[in-house]
Design an enzyme around this catalytic site. Structure first.
Site, PDB file in Angstrom:
ATOM      1  N   HIS A  77      -9.916  21.512 -15.624  1.00 48.04           N
ATOM      2  CA  HIS A  77     -10.764  21.255 -14.463  1.00 48.04           C
ATOM      3  C   HIS A  77     -12.065  20.692 -15.046  1.00 48.04           C
ATOM      4  O   HIS A  77     -12.494  21.113 -16.123  1.00 48.04           O
ATOM      5  CB  HIS A  77     -11.178  22.533 -13.726  1.00 48.04           C
ATOM      6  CG  HIS A  77     -10.067  23.333 -13.127  1.00 48.04           C
ATOM      7  ND1 HIS A  77      -9.440  24.346 -13.802  1.00 48.04           N
ATOM      8  CD2 HIS A  77      -9.521  23.312 -11.894  1.00 48.04           C
ATOM      9  CE1 HIS A  77      -8.540  24.902 -13.007  1.00 48.04           C
ATOM     10  NE2 HIS A  77      -8.565  24.298 -11.838  1.00 48.04           N
ATOM     11  N   ASP A  94     -14.375  23.430 -16.216  1.00 47.73           N
ATOM     12  CA  ASP A  94     -14.000  24.271 -17.374  1.00 47.73           C
ATOM     13  C   ASP A  94     -14.577  23.634 -18.617  1.00 47.73           C
ATOM     14  O   ASP A  94     -14.948  24.295 -19.579  1.00 47.73           O
ATOM     15  CB  ASP A  94     -12.485  24.276 -17.657  1.00 47.73           C
ATOM     16  CG  ASP A  94     -11.632  24.581 -16.467  1.00 47.73           C
ATOM     17  OD1 ASP A  94     -12.055  25.384 -15.642  1.00 47.73           O
ATOM     18  OD2 ASP A  94     -10.522  24.007 -16.394  1.00 47.73           O
TER      19      ASP A  94
END
Ligand code: XLS
Ligand code: NI
Ligand code: NI
Length: 438
Positions: free
Chosen positions: A102, A105
């Site tokens: 993501h 992240d």
């Protein structure tokens, strides 16, 4: 070379089924051929950034437990670059050809969209370098549109149009970087696309917005010349009570209703299927039959806990059934087996990250071998074929060809008087045949 985060562990080797070395593969042998294709090509394993790098073992009742030497510092871009190095060291040593992320992240949230973009660009530039150095590829990227408080009511389905725009901007950037990093696909998991009560929700309007959002994504994909497929990842609940992308059938219906089916495939996750009260193989059949079986998030739940525990997939029946469907539908093209799984809170040591991935990769290797052997044996496929034999000729063939009416069926039923020749479904026999291969 940057400092090693796993200095005691080298590249994990295949040692064969006799090995008792916990830090070795017993069944996953990347180059071994099964049905004419290497295990590596069959499975296309991916390591996830979120659980593996960002998970700390915290739960609703307790702090993080995990020893993660890269989780230090203030959460700056500099820290994020260090973490990226840890990610690539881990992925290289475990021998997975792919990884997934993501946007958030990878890099820290900024105070504004512009600052978040800047952070992401800086770390993604490092990812590009690391991909080049290691040969590890991006299976898919995605935007994290659910953690920040702005997404409390959803992202594309938020009641607030500004939030929709923010989410669109995040997906836009995540798509750009997925393309730049040669991602094989791009995932949409509807983090908070759903609702908690209809008392405050205009469901039809929210679904229309989601349809609009996906069309905008398709348009942008064309515009930037992004090649790989889009995947939607179904999940029925968590965090909302009713997630709109609830299962494979609901996603396909959504895609058809909004004229999107040609642009999307499904990314199916085991634990999500279970939360929907479905088996993984059921979900795979639903997607496969629609030509939309794209990729899988490999994990499993717990039979006694009703939530998304995201455990490593170690159940051989599960991996066998999964690989049977993968082989049946011709194997992965853009997708793969992505370990959307986290180690237990009690498995807090660094070694556990390796042990868990080894367990999952070995379970999939055995599943693949068992599935290939079941197919070669042929008894199950033949049983299924024979079970439908009455459709191969006579009235059955006419019905299938669309050449029979209700009146023809009535005539046929009157002629035979009563049905004879029904055969046993033999479920127990078939289950024991599967057991021969596990
Ligand atoms: C959460 C989902 C998520 C997606 C990616 O339950 O599995 O991790 O795979 O956004
Ligand atoms: Ni997932
Ligand atoms: Ni999940």
């Amino acid at each position: 070379m940057a400092k090693s985060f796993f200095p005691r562990i080298g590249k994990i080797q295949f040692e064969g089924p006799q090995s008792k070395n916990p830090l070795a593969f017993k069944h996953y042998n990347a180059t071994e051929l099964v049905e004419g294709k290497s295990m590596q090509e069959h499975m296309r394993f991916a390591v996830v950034y979120w659980h593996t790098m960002r998970g700390n073992g915290g739960d609703m009742f307790g702090w993080g437990t995990a020893d993660r030497p890269w989780q230090t510092g203030e959460g700056t871009v500099k820290d994020a670059i260090k973490r990226a190095q840890a990610m690539f060291e881990f992925t290289s040593k475990i021998g997975a050809p792919f990884y997934c992320w993501h946007d958030r992240d990878v890099a820290p949230h900024g105070k504004s969209l512009a600052e978040s973009n800047k952070n992401f660009d800086a770390v993604a530039t490092e990812l590009k370098k690391l991909q080049k150095d290691t040969g590890i590829k991006l299976l898919w990227g995605t935007a994290q549109n659910f953690v920040h408080p702005r997404y409390m009511h959803g992202a594309a389905t938020s009641c607030n149009a500004d939030v929709f725009c923010y989410a669109a901007a995040q997906v836009k950037r995540a798509m750009e970087w997925t393309k730049e990093l040669d991602g094989a696909g791009y995932v949409f998991w509807g983090g908070r696309e759903g609702y908690s009560t209809l008392l405050n929700t205009d469901m039809k309007r929210e679904m229309d917005h989601l349809g609009r959002f996906m069309h905008m994504a398709v348009d942008y994909k064309k515009k930037i010349g992004m090649k790989g497929p889009f995947f939607i990842e179904p999940k029925p609940k968590e965090p909302t009570k009713h997630q709109y992308d609830s299962d494979a059938a609901a996603c396909l219906n959504f895609l058809r209703e909004y004229g999107l089916l040609e642009h999307f495939q499904l990314n199916l996750e085991v634990n999500h299927a279970w939360l929907a009260g479905k088996s993984m193989e059921h979900e795979m059949e639903v997607a496969g039959a629609a030509g939309a079986l794209g990729s899988i998030d490999a994990n499993m739940g717990d039979y006694f806990l009703g939530w998304d525990t995201d455990q490593f997939p170690t159940d051989l029946y599960l991996t066998t059934q999964t690989m049977l469907r993968v082989l049946k539908y011709g194997g992965f093209t853009a997708g793969g087996v992505n370990f959307d799984a986290k180690v237990r809170r009690e498995s807090f040591e660094l070694d556990d990250l390796f042990l868990a991935h080894i367990a999952g990769m070995d379970a999939f290797a055995r599943g693949l071998k068992a599935a290939a052997a079941i197919r070669k044996d042929g008894r199950i496929a033949e049983f299924v074929k024979n079970r439908y034999a009455t459709w191969d000729s006579g009235i059955g063939a006419k019905i299938e060809a669309g050449k029979a009416s209700f009146a023809d069926c009535e005539k046929h039923a009157l002629k035979i008087g009563e049905v004879s020749g029904l055969q046993s479904g033999r479920q127990e026999l078939l289950e024991s045949i599967i057991n021969e291969f596990i």
